[in-house]
Design a protein around this motif. Structure first.
Motif: not given
Length: 397
Positions: A353-355, A359-364, A369-375, A385-392
Motif C-alpha cells: 500500500t502507499a500514501q 508535495k513540493l517543487t524540486d528545482n524546476e 513523496d509517497l510512503e510505501v509499505v509491504s505487509r 519505502a519513501t519514494v519521490r516521483v516527478a510529475l508533469p
C-alpha cells in the motif's frame, strides 16, 4: 565448512578483525566490483541495455506495463521509446559489492534495502560502466539479543556511454552473527517462530487473482493518461497490489533476469572462498551457494530460517510496482529509499500500500513523496519505502 567445533574466543576475534580491517578501507573507490572475491562481489554481469532485458526484468515482477515492453506503445509516450522501470540497474549487478563474509559459523547476511537516485531512464542501446565506494561496517547494539548485528554500506554509481550518471545506489546489507555457545543456541538469531505456512482461503486466492487480472488488462495502471502534480492531494492513497504466494518460480524468474546463478565450476569459483561459515548439504555433504537459501527450505533452515526467503532486491521491486502503476507514463521515480525489515518467506502473500505524504517543487520539477509499505497477508510488515516521483504540471512546460 563449519562441521568442526568453534570456540567463542576465536569466533569473537575473527569478527573483530573483520570489522577493523574493513573500516580501514572506508571511502575506498574503484571500478565495480570493489571486492572481487566471495559470493557478494556482485560484478557487472552485463553492460548493455536491450529491450529484451527490460521486458524480462519487468515480467519477473509481474509488471505488465507496455512502457517497459512494447516499442510501438512506448514510441507514443513522453519518452519516445521503451524505458526501464526502477531497480533495473540490478540487472547489471544486483547490489554494490560487499566483502567476503568472515569465515565463522552463524554469520548470515541479507539485503536491507538501498537509497537510489535516478537522473534519467535506462534506454535500449545504453552501455554502462560502474564504480563502487565502500562506506564501512557498523555494529548495532540490541539489548537482550544473543546475536550480534552489523550493517554494511556501499555505493555503486552507473554511467552510460555519454558519461552521464544514470543512477546511484547506496546499498545496505544487514548481518546477524549467532555466537557459538549453548546459551545462545535457542535464540541464535531473529525469532520467526510465528511465521508458519498456511493454506489460503478461496476468498483470499480470488482476491490475488483479481489483482493479477487487473494488471493483465491494464486496469491497474494510469498509463497514457497523465497524472498531474496539481491533481494530487496529500493523504491520498494509491491502489494496493497483492502478489503471491511467493514461490520458487517467482524466485527463479528474478534470478534469471539478474543473471545471478552460475553452474558447476563457475559456481564453485564463487563459493570456494566462503566455505568457513556454512555446513554442507544435509544429504550430500556438498556446499551450497548462498543463493540457495532463497530456493530451498532445507538450506534456509540450516541458517535458522523456517523457510526459504525472497530475494531482497525482488522485494524492493515489489515495493515500487504500485508507484509506477499510479504515476502514469508521464511520471518518473527520482529517488527511492527502501528498508527491508524482515524477509518475505516462500509461501507468504505480499500486500503493498502507499500514501502521498508531501508535495513540493524540486528545482524546476514538481514532485510528490509517497510512503510505501509491504505487509504479508497475515499482517507482518516486512518492507517500507519513501519514494519521490516527478510529475508533469498543468501549468509548467
Amino acid at each position: 565448512m563449519t562441521d568442526r567445533p568453534f570456540d567463542l574466543a576465536t569466533w569473537e576475534s575473527r569478527i573483530e578483525s573483520f570489522v577493523s580491517d574493513l573500516n580501514a578501507h572506508r571511502g575506498r573507490s574503484a571500478p565495480a566490483p570493489l571486492f572481487t572475491e566471495g559470493p557478494y562481489s556482485f560484478p557487472l554481469v552485463r553492460t548493455r541495455v536491450t529491450e529484451e532485458l527490460i521486458r524480462q526484468f519487468a515480467r519477473a515482477d509481474g509488471d505488465m506495463n507496455p512502457l517497459w515492453s512494447d516499442p510501438r506503445y512506448a514510441a507514443a509516450s513522453p519518452w519516445g521509446s521503451v524505458i526501464a522501470p526502477p531497480v533495473f540497474e540490478a540487472c547489471f549487478g544486483e547490489s554494490p559489492s560487499k566483502p567476503k563474509p568472515p569465515q565463522v559459523p552463524g554469520w548470515n547476511a541479507m539485503q536491507a534495502g538501498a537509497f537510489r537516485r535516478y537522473f534519467e531512464p535506462f534506454r535500449p542501446g545504453d552501455t554502462l560502466t560502474a564504480e563502487d565506494t565502500w562506506h564501512g561496517i557498523e555494529e548495532k547494539t540490541r539489548p537482550g539479543k544473543s546475536y550480534r548485528l552489523f550493517v554494511q554500506t556501499s555505493e555503486r554509481s552507473y554511467r552510460n556511454q555519454h558519461g552521464r550518471t544514470v543512477c546511484t545506489v547506496t546499498g545496505r546489507q544487514v548481518a546477524t552473527a549467532a555466537r557459538p555457545d549453548p546459551a545462545a543456541a535457542a535464540t541464535g538469531g531473529p525469532d520467526f517462530s510465528g511465521r508458519r505456512r498456511r493454506k489460503y482461503t478461496s476468498d483470499e486466492l480470488d482476491a490475488i487473482r483479481r489483482d493479477y487480472e487487473r494488471e493483465l488488462s491494464g486496469e491497474a495502471r494510469r498509463g497514457a493518461h497523465p497524472r498531474y502534480w496539481e491533481d494530487v492531494d496529500i493523504g491520498e492513497s494509491i491502489p494496493a497490489i497483492l502478489k503471491g504466494p511467493y514461490d520458487v518460480s517467482d524466485a527463479a524468474a528474478f534470478a534469471g533476469a539478474l543473471g545471478l546463478c552460475s553452474g558447476f565450476a563457475a559456481k564453485w569459483q564463487e563459493i570456494a572462498p566462503d566455505l568457513g561459515r556454512r555446513p554442507g548439504d544435509p544429504d550430500t555433504g556438498h556446499p551450497h551457494h548462498p543463493i540457495d537459501w532463497h530456493l530451498q527450505d532445507t538450506i534456509a533452515q540450516q541458517s535458522g530460517m523456517p523457510y526459504a526467503l525472497a530475494f531482497g532486491t525482488h522485494m524492493e521491486m515489489m515495493l515500487l510496482h504500485p508507484v509506477t502503476n499510479w504515476m502514469s507514463d508521464f511520471g518518473f521515480v527520482v529517488q527511492a529509499d527502501t528498508q527491508l525489515r524482515s524477509p518475505l518467506l516462500l509461501g507468504e502473500v505480499s500486500r503493498t500500500t502507499a500514501q502521498v505524504t508531501n508535495k513540493l517543487t524540486d528545482n524546476e520539477h514538481r514532485v510528490v513523496d509517497l510512503e510505501v509499505v509491504s505487509r504479508t497477508l497475515d499482517g507482518t510488515t516486512y518492507a517500507h519505502a519513501t519514494v519521490r516521483v516527478a510529475l508533469p504540471s498543468r501549468f509548467v512546460a
